[in-house]
Structures are given as C-alpha cells and as structure tokens.
Design an enzyme around this catalytic site. Structure first.
Site, PDB file in Angstrom:
ATOM      1  N   HIS A 107       0.817  -1.219   0.000  1.00  0.00           N
ATOM      2  CA  HIS A 107       0.000   0.000   0.000  1.00  0.00           C
ATOM      3  C   HIS A 107       0.855   1.277   0.000  1.00  0.00           C
ATOM      4  O   HIS A 107       0.346   2.361  -0.290  1.00  0.00           O
ATOM      5  CB  HIS A 107      -0.991   0.001   1.176  1.00  0.00           C
ATOM      6  CG  HIS A 107      -0.390   0.312   2.508  1.00  0.00           C
ATOM      7  ND1 HIS A 107      -0.052  -0.665   3.413  1.00  0.00           N
ATOM      8  CD2 HIS A 107      -0.075   1.489   3.114  1.00  0.00           C
ATOM      9  CE1 HIS A 107       0.435  -0.113   4.512  1.00  0.00           C
ATOM     10  NE2 HIS A 107       0.436   1.199   4.350  1.00  0.00           N
ATOM     11  N   ASP A 137       0.175  -7.567   1.430  1.00  0.00           N
ATOM     12  CA  ASP A 137       0.669  -6.190   1.591  1.00  0.00           C
ATOM     13  C   ASP A 137       2.191  -6.138   1.653  1.00  0.00           C
ATOM     14  O   ASP A 137       2.767  -5.380   2.444  1.00  0.00           O
ATOM     15  CB  ASP A 137       0.070  -5.526   2.828  1.00  0.00           C
ATOM     16  CG  ASP A 137       0.120  -3.994   2.740  1.00  0.00           C
ATOM     17  OD1 ASP A 137       0.382  -3.481   1.638  1.00  0.00           O
ATOM     18  OD2 ASP A 137      -0.074  -3.331   3.773  1.00  0.00           O
ATOM     19  N   SER A 211       4.542   2.724   7.869  1.00  0.00           N
ATOM     20  CA  SER A 211       4.272   1.547   7.048  1.00  0.00           C
ATOM     21  C   SER A 211       5.488   1.190   6.201  1.00  0.00           C
ATOM     22  O   SER A 211       6.052   2.043   5.516  1.00  0.00           O
ATOM     23  CB  SER A 211       3.070   1.794   6.134  1.00  0.00           C
ATOM     24  OG  SER A 211       1.892   1.912   6.877  1.00  0.00           O
TER      25      SER A 211
END
Length: 396
Positions: A107, A137, A211
C-alpha cells in the site's frame, strides 16, 4: 486568599521531587558503568531503514456535460485529459545491499508512477517496482546498490510474547523516528486488514508513515515489517501490527523468482464449528472447521481428508474458523510437508500433506458458447472462492 500559599507549597514539593528524581538517575551506575542504551544497536540498524516518497498522477473526471466536444469548445476547455498529482510517504528496509532490494508494504507504493527512496545519510535514489502482493501487503522495490547497508534478518518463528521490540520508520513525514515496546501478541488474524494475515502485535508506537519500516529485536535484527495500527480514536493507542519477517521474506523470494506469489490450495470447502454442530457431533471441541466438500484430485483428497472431519490445527497453528484455515494454508510454502490435526468420529487423527502448485483455472470465452455472451470469460469456482461448496455455477 488561601490558594496562593497552597500553590506555592505544591510547586515547592514538585521542585524537590524533580531534584530527587534527577539525583536518582546518574549518568552511570555505582560501579561507574554506563547506563543501558539502544544507541549502539540503532547506529548499526538505522542506515538500513529508508524513507519512501511516491507520486501518482490521477486523471480528473470532468462534468459529463463537458465531455461533449461542443461544450468543451464553447467553454475553452482543452481536449487533453486533466491530471491531479497525488503524493504519499512511507518507509522501507534494505534487505539486500548487493542488489539494492528494499522491502516495504504494497500500500506504500500502490499506483505510484514515481518512487523516490531517501537514505539515512540523505542520499536519494529513484526506485523501480520489482514485485508486489496486495493480499499480504508486501512489495519489493530496487534502487542503485551504491554503498548500501542491509539489515540482518531474524527468525520470527522464535518470537515470544514479551520480547522487546523497536520500530523504526518515517511517521507523518517527520524523518526517521525510533519507538520501543514489546511483542504484545503473535499470530493475529481475522482483522480484515489484508487477505492473508499472521501479524505480530506490538505496543511500540506505529503511526501513518511507519508503514513498510522495520520492527527489530534488541540485537538489531529484522523481525517484522510495520504495516498497520488499530486507531479507534484516530491516534496511536499502542496496538500496532507488523508482518513477520519469515512471511515477508518468503513472499519476497516468490516475487523475485516468479514475479508473483505461488500459493497452494488445500481443496476443501469448510464450515465453522458452532456450538450446535459440536452438540450434533457429540464432542467437547468448540473451535475448528468442518469439512463439507473435497475437490477431486486436490491435496486434501490425496491426504485422506473426509467430509465431516473437523480440522483443529495445521502444524502447531490452532484453527478457529474458516478464515484461519485460509490464512494458514495460504502462507504455507509450496513443496513443504505439513501436518493436519483433526477430529474424526470423536477421535484425534493426524494426516500429512504437501502443497503443490494449483493448476491454472480453466477459462472459457463465453462468446464460444453463445454469441450473445461475447466479451465475458467464464471459469470454474475454485476452493479459494467464498461460494465454493455453497452453490453450483461458474465465475464470470
């Protein structure tokens, strides 16, 4: 009239307390040894954690009336489509310095037209996307391998709840930031964050921008890739999630070898074990999945599973529901044997199986069946479909 002396007395006690605490925290212990610090470990690790900036170009949709050439000429609107630039920030980890491979989240780089990686020493590189897997992911990007530092890899299967953990990333675009905590839980799934979930939970602060960053142990070894937070109030509440490095590394290996992730299928349709079913089966077990259908020629059929078996564990992983089964099987490596523990007629049974690469699903051009269906492609329902075993039909 009495408030001023009381407040003065309070400030006096506060000052005395601060002085006492300061006196109790010397720079060294009684033997003259320095106090414990993570600084030496971080000096080795932080050069391997990078900031990732992406830029995407999104086409702006015009008012439907302005799609007409007459109106476009009337209002002087150019025929070229208008675009809007979108930017985002995240983190990544250099895991292969010789080849310039950086591990991050899907992402973070999804739909990016340009990816820029900035190192701890301020150098910036344009990156190319090597491969990505949206279901887990995980993504791999590549930069020029010029004097890079890679992070050592740990065995995340050896983690225990209570182990110390340190998160490194780029929260809110502030630049490289370090937070610490412990491993709060292991094997978290069913969160609805990704298609395949086996998260490490930690209370080390993880925020937007973290992230793709590193979760390391006190030896400075990578144990996970920071991915998500649970934030009911919109801010960090001490519940963050990271992809275990063993899982991320296996996915990265598939992406480098094949360009996509190779996932096997067990070939069963299941139903969650409910209290009513447990009573019907006359068992005390309350967690597991009941096998309701077995695909011909599948791994499950070859392993000897039967309709009515209640699967309770895959290797040492407890299976609580059908989602658990899908997660665990989807993360098993192709070609490696595994054990299925189940209840059959009230008795515990263990069978061994080995995942193989599933055959490509058969697809048919619907136009060959009927010209009125031209443009559609039909395929059989696979056991990955939530409708498998519940209905007959084909997938469009």
């Amino acid at each position: 009239m009495l408030q001023q002396p009381i407040f003065s007395l309070f400030y006096l006690f506060a000052a005395m307390w601060v002085a006492t605490v300061s006196a109790a925290l010397p720079a060294a212990d009684s033997q003259g040894q320095p106090l414990p610090t993570l600084a030496p470990m971080l000096k080795r690790v932080t050069p391997a954690v990078v900031n990732i900036a992406t830029e995407s170009r999104v086409r702006v949709r015009d008012n439907p009336l302005l799609m007409d050439p007459f109106f476009r000429r009337f209002f002087g609107i150019p025929d070229a489509p208008r675009e809007r630039r979108s930017q985002s920030l995240g983190s990544g980890v250099v895991v292969d310095a010789a080849n310039g491979y950086v591990l991050t989240n899907h992402h973070v780089i999804a739909s990016a037209d340009e990816i820029t990686v900035t190192l701890h020493d301020g150098r910036s590189f344009s990156a190319i996307l090597v491969g990505a897997d949206s279901d887990s992911d995980v993504a791999v990007i590549k930069i020029a391998p010029k004097n890079l530092t890679a992070i050592p890899i740990a065995d995340s299967d050896q983690l225990q709840v209570g182990d110390f953990a340190v998160a490194i990333g780029n929260p809110f675009g502030l630049g490289q930031t370090v937070t610490s905590g412990i491993i709060s839980a292991l094997g978290r799934s069913g969160l609805g964050i990704e298609g395949f979930e086996d998260f490490i939970q930690t209370d080390a602060s993880i925020n937007p921008g973290n992230s793709g960053g590193a979760l390391v142990n006190l030896r400075g070894e990578l144990i996970g890739v920071n991915t998500a937070i649970l934030a009911p109030s919109g801010g960090n509440v001490g519940i963050g999630f990271a992809i275990p490095i063993n899982m991320a590394y296996r996915i990265m290996d598939d992406l480098l070898r094949y360009g996509r992730v190779q996932r096997g299928r067990l070939g069963v349709a299941t139903q969650d074990l409910t209290p009513e079913l447990a009573t019907a089966f006359d068992i005390g077990q309350r967690k597991g999945v009941v096998v309701v259908r077995i695909a011909p020629g599948s791994v499950a059929e070859q392993a000897g599973l039967r309709i009515g078996d209640i699967v309770t564990r895959i290797n040492e992983r407890r299976i609580r529901n059908s989602e658990d089964l899908r997660n665990v099987v989807g993360l098993l490596p192709i070609g490696k044997a595994f054990a299925i523990r189940l209840l059959r007629d009230g008795q515990e049974v263990t069978v061994n199986a080995e995942l193989t690469r599933p055959p490509a699903p058969k697809r048919v051009d619907a136009g060959d069946i009927n010209p009125n269906l031209a443009g559609a492609t039909l395929s059989e329902l696979s056991d990955e479909s939530p409708l498998y075993g519940q209905t007959d039909g084909v997938l469009v």
